[in-house]
Structures are given as structure tokens and as C-alpha cells.
Design an enzyme around this catalytic site. Sequence first.
Site, PDB file in Angstrom:
ATOM      1  N   LYS A 231       0.973  -1.239  -0.097  1.00 34.57           N
ATOM      2  CA  LYS A 231      -0.096   0.166  -0.091  1.00 34.57           C
ATOM      3  C   LYS A 231       0.792   1.304   0.001  1.00 34.57           C
ATOM      4  CE  LYS A 231      -3.393   2.873   0.174  1.00 34.57           C
ATOM      5  NZ  LYS A 231      -4.553   3.333   0.654  1.00 34.57           N
ATOM      6  N   ASN A 235       1.280   3.836  -3.272  1.00 37.78           N
ATOM      7  CA  ASN A 235       0.976   5.209  -3.347  1.00 37.78           C
ATOM      8  C   ASN A 235       2.353   6.127  -3.710  1.00 37.78           C
ATOM      9  OD1 ASN A 235      -1.681   5.536  -2.843  1.00 37.78           O
ATOM     10  ND2 ASN A 235      -1.696   5.648  -0.709  1.00 37.78           N
ATOM     11  N   CYS A 287      -3.360  10.774   1.628  1.00 38.58           N
ATOM     12  CA  CYS A 287      -2.836   9.641   1.636  1.00 38.58           C
ATOM     13  C   CYS A 287      -1.293   9.939   1.036  1.00 38.58           C
ATOM     14  CB  CYS A 287      -3.215   8.412   0.755  1.00 38.58           C
ATOM     15  SG  CYS A 287      -4.712   7.800   1.718  1.00 38.58           S
TER      16      CYS A 287
HETATM   17  C1  UDX Z   1      -7.739   7.169   7.206  1.00 40.44           C
HETATM   18  C2  UDX Z   1      -6.468   7.663   6.713  1.00 40.44           C
HETATM   19  O1  UDX Z   1      -6.746   8.753   5.947  1.00 40.44           O
HETATM   20  C3  UDX Z   1      -5.700   6.658   5.666  1.00 40.44           C
HETATM   21  O2  UDX Z   1      -4.621   6.890   5.261  1.00 40.44           O
HETATM   22  C4  UDX Z   1      -5.829   5.430   6.630  1.00 40.44           C
HETATM   23  O3  UDX Z   1      -5.553   4.256   5.820  1.00 40.44           O
HETATM   24  C5  UDX Z   1      -7.234   5.061   7.009  1.00 40.44           C
HETATM   25  O4  UDX Z   1      -7.534   6.090   7.883  1.00 40.44           O
HETATM   26  P1  UDX Z   1     -10.049   8.059   6.495  1.00 40.44           P
HETATM   27  O5  UDX Z   1     -11.227   7.058   6.172  1.00 40.44           O
HETATM   28  O6  UDX Z   1      -9.933   8.848   5.092  1.00 40.44           O
HETATM   29  O7  UDX Z   1      -8.718   7.074   6.352  1.00 40.44           O
HETATM   30  O8  UDX Z   1      -9.990   8.762   7.631  1.00 40.44           O
HETATM   31  P2  UDX Z   1     -10.898   9.594   8.510  1.00 40.44           P
HETATM   32  O9  UDX Z   1     -11.914   9.984   7.424  1.00 40.44           O
HETATM   33  O10 UDX Z   1     -10.381  10.403   9.263  1.00 40.44           O
HETATM   34  O11 UDX Z   1     -11.916   8.540   9.154  1.00 40.44           O
HETATM   35  C6  UDX Z   1     -11.335   7.846  10.430  1.00 40.44           C
HETATM   36  C7  UDX Z   1     -12.454   7.556  11.224  1.00 40.44           C
HETATM   37  O12 UDX Z   1     -11.954   6.978  12.432  1.00 40.44           O
HETATM   38  C8  UDX Z   1     -12.951   8.983  11.788  1.00 40.44           C
HETATM   39  O13 UDX Z   1     -14.401   9.046  11.717  1.00 40.44           O
HETATM   40  C9  UDX Z   1     -12.734   8.739  13.213  1.00 40.44           C
HETATM   41  O14 UDX Z   1     -13.543   9.316  14.342  1.00 40.44           O
HETATM   42  C10 UDX Z   1     -12.714   7.333  13.732  1.00 40.44           C
HETATM   43  N1  UDX Z   1     -11.917   6.844  14.905  1.00 40.44           N
HETATM   44  C11 UDX Z   1     -10.735   7.346  15.209  1.00 40.44           C
HETATM   45  C12 UDX Z   1     -12.727   5.904  15.667  1.00 40.44           C
HETATM   46  O15 UDX Z   1     -13.686   5.639  15.438  1.00 40.44           O
HETATM   47  N2  UDX Z   1     -11.997   5.712  16.843  1.00 40.44           N
HETATM   48  C13 UDX Z   1     -10.771   5.919  17.283  1.00 40.44           C
HETATM   49  O16 UDX Z   1     -10.044   5.653  18.040  1.00 40.44           O
HETATM   50  C14 UDX Z   1     -10.164   6.937  16.198  1.00 40.44           C
HETATM   51  C1  UDX Z   2      -4.601   8.092  -3.929  1.00 43.70           C
HETATM   52  C2  UDX Z   2      -4.364   6.704  -4.591  1.00 43.70           C
HETATM   53  O1  UDX Z   2      -4.858   6.908  -5.812  1.00 43.70           O
HETATM   54  C3  UDX Z   2      -5.315   5.532  -4.047  1.00 43.70           C
HETATM   55  O2  UDX Z   2      -4.956   4.295  -4.578  1.00 43.70           O
HETATM   56  C4  UDX Z   2      -5.199   5.691  -2.595  1.00 43.70           C
HETATM   57  O3  UDX Z   2      -5.877   4.616  -1.829  1.00 43.70           O
HETATM   58  C5  UDX Z   2      -5.395   6.480  -1.874  1.00 43.70           C
HETATM   59  O4  UDX Z   2      -4.448   7.701  -2.251  1.00 43.70           O
HETATM   60  P1  UDX Z   2      -6.566   9.834  -3.771  1.00 43.70           P
HETATM   61  O5  UDX Z   2      -5.799  10.828  -2.872  1.00 43.70           O
HETATM   62  O6  UDX Z   2      -8.020   9.877  -3.511  1.00 43.70           O
HETATM   63  O7  UDX Z   2      -6.131   8.362  -4.157  1.00 43.70           O
HETATM   64  O8  UDX Z   2      -6.530  10.563  -5.437  1.00 43.70           O
HETATM   65  P2  UDX Z   2      -5.756  10.460  -6.537  1.00 43.70           P
HETATM   66  O9  UDX Z   2      -6.800  10.576  -7.799  1.00 43.70           O
HETATM   67  O10 UDX Z   2      -4.515   9.361  -6.335  1.00 43.70           O
HETATM   68  O11 UDX Z   2      -4.862  12.048  -6.614  1.00 43.70           O
HETATM   69  C6  UDX Z   2      -4.078  12.304  -5.862  1.00 43.70           C
HETATM   70  C7  UDX Z   2      -3.543  13.573  -6.076  1.00 43.70           C
HETATM   71  O12 UDX Z   2      -2.620  13.651  -7.236  1.00 43.70           O
HETATM   72  C8  UDX Z   2      -4.468  14.598  -6.474  1.00 43.70           C
HETATM   73  O13 UDX Z   2      -4.331  16.014  -5.821  1.00 43.70           O
HETATM   74  C9  UDX Z   2      -4.528  14.753  -8.171  1.00 43.70           C
HETATM   75  O14 UDX Z   2      -5.013  16.164  -8.635  1.00 43.70           O
HETATM   76  C10 UDX Z   2      -2.926  14.398  -8.116  1.00 43.70           C
HETATM   77  N1  UDX Z   2      -2.877  14.210  -9.487  1.00 43.70           N
HETATM   78  C11 UDX Z   2      -3.208  12.709  -9.871  1.00 43.70           C
HETATM   79  C12 UDX Z   2      -2.131  14.854 -10.504  1.00 43.70           C
HETATM   80  O15 UDX Z   2      -1.688  15.924 -10.270  1.00 43.70           O
HETATM   81  N2  UDX Z   2      -1.594  14.236 -11.713  1.00 43.70           N
HETATM   82  C13 UDX Z   2      -2.174  13.069 -12.076  1.00 43.70           C
HETATM   83  O16 UDX Z   2      -1.891  12.585 -13.350  1.00 43.70           O
HETATM   84  C14 UDX Z   2      -2.823  12.308 -11.209  1.00 43.70           C
END
Ligand code: UDX
Ligand code: UDX
Length: 463
Positions: A231, A235, A287
Site C-alpha cells: 500500500k 502510493n 494519503c
Molecule cells: C484514514 C487515513 O486517511 C488513511 O490513510 C488510512 O489508511 C485510514 O484512515 P480515512 O477514512 O480517510 O482514512 O480517515 P477519516 O476520514 O479521518 O476516518 C477515520 C475515522 O475513524 C474517523 O471518523 C474517526 O472518528 C474514527 N476513529 C478514530 C474511531 O472511530 N476511533 C478512534 O479511536 C479513532
Molecule cells: C490515492 C490513490 O490513488 C489511491 O489508490 C489510494 O488508496 C489513496 O490515495 P486519492 O488521494 O483519492 O487516491 O487521489 P488520486 O486520484 O490518486 O490523486 C492524488 C493527487 O494527485 C490529486 O491531488 C490529483 O490532483 C493529483 N494528480 C493525480 C495529478 O496531479 N496528476 C495526475 O496525473 C494524477
Amino acid sequence: MNKNIVCIGAGYIGGPTMAVVAKMNPDRKVFVCDINEKRIAAWNSKNFDLPIYEPGLVDVVKEVRGRNLFFTTDIKKAVKSCDIIFVGVNTPTKMFGRGAGRASDLQYWEATAREIKGYAEGDKIVVEKSTLPVRTAAAMEAILNGERGTGGGERGAGPKFTVLSNPEFLAEGTAIKDLLDPDRVLIGGPDTPDGRAAVKEVCDIYAGKDSKWVARYKILTTNVWSAELTKLAANAMLAQRVSSVNALAGLCEATGADIDEVARVIGADRRIGPKFLKAGPGFGGSCFKKDVLNLVYLCESFGLHTAAEYWSQVIKMNDHQQSRIVSRLFKEMFNTLANKKIAMFGFAFKADTGDTRETPAGCVARLLHEEHVRLAITDPKAIENGRRDLADLDGIVWEKNPYKAAKDADAVLLMTDWREYPELDWEKIYKSMRKPALVFDTRNCLDAAALRKLGFKVLNVGK
Ligand code: UDX
Ligand code: UDX
């Protein structure tokens, strides 16, 4: 009997993933828990005012919520009634102590593991969904099974936990599409009888009821450490492509080459492929930066300093891209930005999401604010998050309507590739702006020739 599923963490990963898991497994109950009551209330809201915006998400939630998908804050009850526990709590970059600014902050993870252990009455499969440093599963095992590391201390009575890694590759904005039709699903598990049985259980979830979801050949299994590292590696490779193309963009600007042409031809090589070669303001999102920093920290921890330095350049290049945007504006606007009005079109880190985490627009807005620019920011989905991100800056105007944002502006700075922006009435915008009117399209998504015809001065990235 099909096992019930709970996911702890109702964020960008947990919410959409479990909605699709429930859709494709109507014969299982799926619970999504979170400690954040407001978030759960939003997931449960009558009018489907969900806490995150993803195209197609509302339709899936409408179909499954209350049927076999349940959002709750009662982690205890959910853990007791489910045999498969996904953990998708956040793992932000640690901002204190050892590894500050690079390592993952694993405190929520560990707290969640202890909670699971406290409530579990029978054997459980625990699935890491969050992105985690390699070998986190070993720490999980140690906490859950009461052993020291993987050395195998005394295992007392009580439930047995098998820890798997099943990282999520969905991208925001296309989450539902990515979940319904993924390139691959990765499940890492220990090569033991319990491990193999647990991997099979999770494979069955992704195959879906009557094998109608992910084709078996797309479900890849590895050992746990490979899954955890993959993973981060995936990324990092994607982020590196963006930084590479942005590094070339600067050279294009200096030489008269055109980055879109260069990328089109590079991408026609099947060994390289056309995706992720779009120059722009740099990558954002929750991420990429976090995971690359994490990789850097891991390399350093294992004494691989040259590799660490290599990956850290990906971040350096990305940060540089944003300061380059401001430098070019500065130069094109007669070396002074003070008191000029700039309309920023788009604040989300990419189109089709309201997410602003690590958005390049945030960094650029701060740099412009330092220059005393009068900023008006517009975005179809990200105004609420943006307002919160920049709450410490005074004088920023947030404007839903792009025409109003652009009125009397000296420049439009397009930061997010929202589909609606090329469709705007640019003649109307031109007429309402101060002259000379500048458009800096950092996503190269507008028709520059048409804009020039209207009278705009146009800047692009990499041209
Ligand atoms: C996040 C990270 O961005 C990602 O890189 C990682 O792989 C997984 O966690 P995301 O779902 O985007 O993913 O995070 P976020 O939207 O912040 O959600 C995490 C949730 O976990 C929050 O809603 C938070 O309240 C919850 N949480 C956190 C719990 O339920 N228990 C805890 O102890 C801490
Ligand atoms: C990324 C990974 O793609 C996904 O597999 C992982 O689980 C989480 O992180 P995400 O962050 O949602 O997903 O967006 P992504 O579409 O990957 O774009 C990331 C950033 O790169 C954005 O700001 C996008 O605008 C930028 N980007 C992407 C570029 O500037 N150029 C490109 O050609 C592609």
C-alpha cells in the site's frame, strides 16, 4: 453461516467500503462504528446528508442502510456480534516526539486494538484497512493475543485473534466505481492454518454473494508484510509519477516544450502507460504525502538512507510546485501582488470531492495571503472544509458563485479540475474583471486559445 462484519472508523475509507461490502453481501450484516457521534448521526440522517461526498455513494447507502448496513457508536455491541472486524481508523502523520513529521501516529490504532480485545468474547479475524507501517500487524497480534511480538509467549485462554492486512486502494471521487470494479483486492495473511482460513473468509466477502462481485483472479493474496508495504509502495510510486511529470513541467516552461504533448507521447509507451502523467499544482489528498513520509521513515529506521533521501525528493518536488505557481503569478503581475484580487477557482485537492486535506490550493492560498492578495475562493463542494482550513487567515472571501468570485479580480487562478469550469461563460467573466485579465490554469483544463481570443492573458503549467 456467513459471518457478520464490523468496521471501526466511519471515514472516507470505512464508510464507502462498507456500504459496497453490504450491497454485494446482502446475506451478511455489516456494522460501521465510530467514536464520533456527529459523524454517525450524519451517516444515519433521514435526508441522507452523509458526512462525505462521493459520486454514487448516496444511492448505495439508500439501498442498504437499515437492510444490512448499520451505523452505530456502540462499538462494544458490534464487536461482540461480529466475527470479522475491519479497522479503518485514521493514522495521521505523527506531529510530536520520535519520528515527528514522518512516522504514523498509531495511538488510535492501538486504542482500537485494546478496545477490540476488551469486548471480544469469541475468536475474531481483525483486518487492517488503514494504511500502516510495515509490521504493525505484529504489534496488533501482540496486543490482541497477549503475546510478546511474534516470538510466541504464553497464549492464555480467551478468544484468539488472527490479524490480516487488506489495504484499500480506492481513490476519492471514484470510490464507488473503484470499489465495485477494483483493479485488484489485496489480502495479506499469515501462512498458518488459522491465517489461511482467515484469508479465505475475507476473500469470500470480496467475491460477494453468488460470486457476483470481484473475480477471484483479481483477489491477490500475499504475506502480511508484503500487503502492508504494498500500500505504501503503490502510493509512493503514484506520487513519484506526479512529481516526475511536474519536474518536467518546469523544464517545458523554460524551453518552449509542452508538457501535455510530452506526457501524451511518453504515455503511449505501453511500458509506461498514460495515467498519472498530468502536470498540475502538485498532489494533495490524505494519503500521498503521509505515505511517502512514512516510507522515508521506514527506510531511515532500517538504515537505508539513500532510499530515504530518494523518496523524500518526491515531497520536495511537490512542495516546490506550489511555490513555483506563486512565483510565476508574481512575475506575470508586475512583481507585486499586494492588494490585487485573485479569484481561486477550486479548493478541493482534486475534482469530485469536498476533501481538502493536503490540498495544493491551501498552500498556494497561504503564500498569496502572505503577499497581501485579496483572495476570493470558490468551489462547488469544498467551501465548508476550506473555510475551516484557513480559519486563521483574515480577509478571505468564500464565494459559491464563480462569477461573483471573479468580479473585479485581476486574475483567476484555477486550482481544481472541476468539470464545470471549462463550461463557464468566460466572456462574461472577462468582462467583469479588471484589465489586464489573467487566467492561470494550473490544471491545463481550459481552452487556452479561446480564452486568449477573448482577451485573457493565459498561463499554464508546463507550457
Ligand atoms: C484514514 C487515513 O486517511 C488513511 O490513510 C488510512 O489508511 C485510514 O484512515 P480515512 O477514512 O480517510 O482514512 O480517515 P477519516 O476520514 O479521518 O476516518 C477515520 C475515522 O475513524 C474517523 O471518523 C474517526 O472518528 C474514527 N476513529 C478514530 C474511531 O472511530 N476511533 C478512534 O479511536 C479513532
Ligand atoms: C490515492 C490513490 O490513488 C489511491 O489508490 C489510494 O488508496 C489513496 O490515495 P486519492 O488521494 O483519492 O487516491 O487521489 P488520486 O486520484 O490518486 O490523486 C492524488 C493527487 O494527485 C490529486 O491531488 C490529483 O490532483 C493529483 N494528480 C493525480 C495529478 O496531479 N496528476 C495526475 O496525473 C494524477
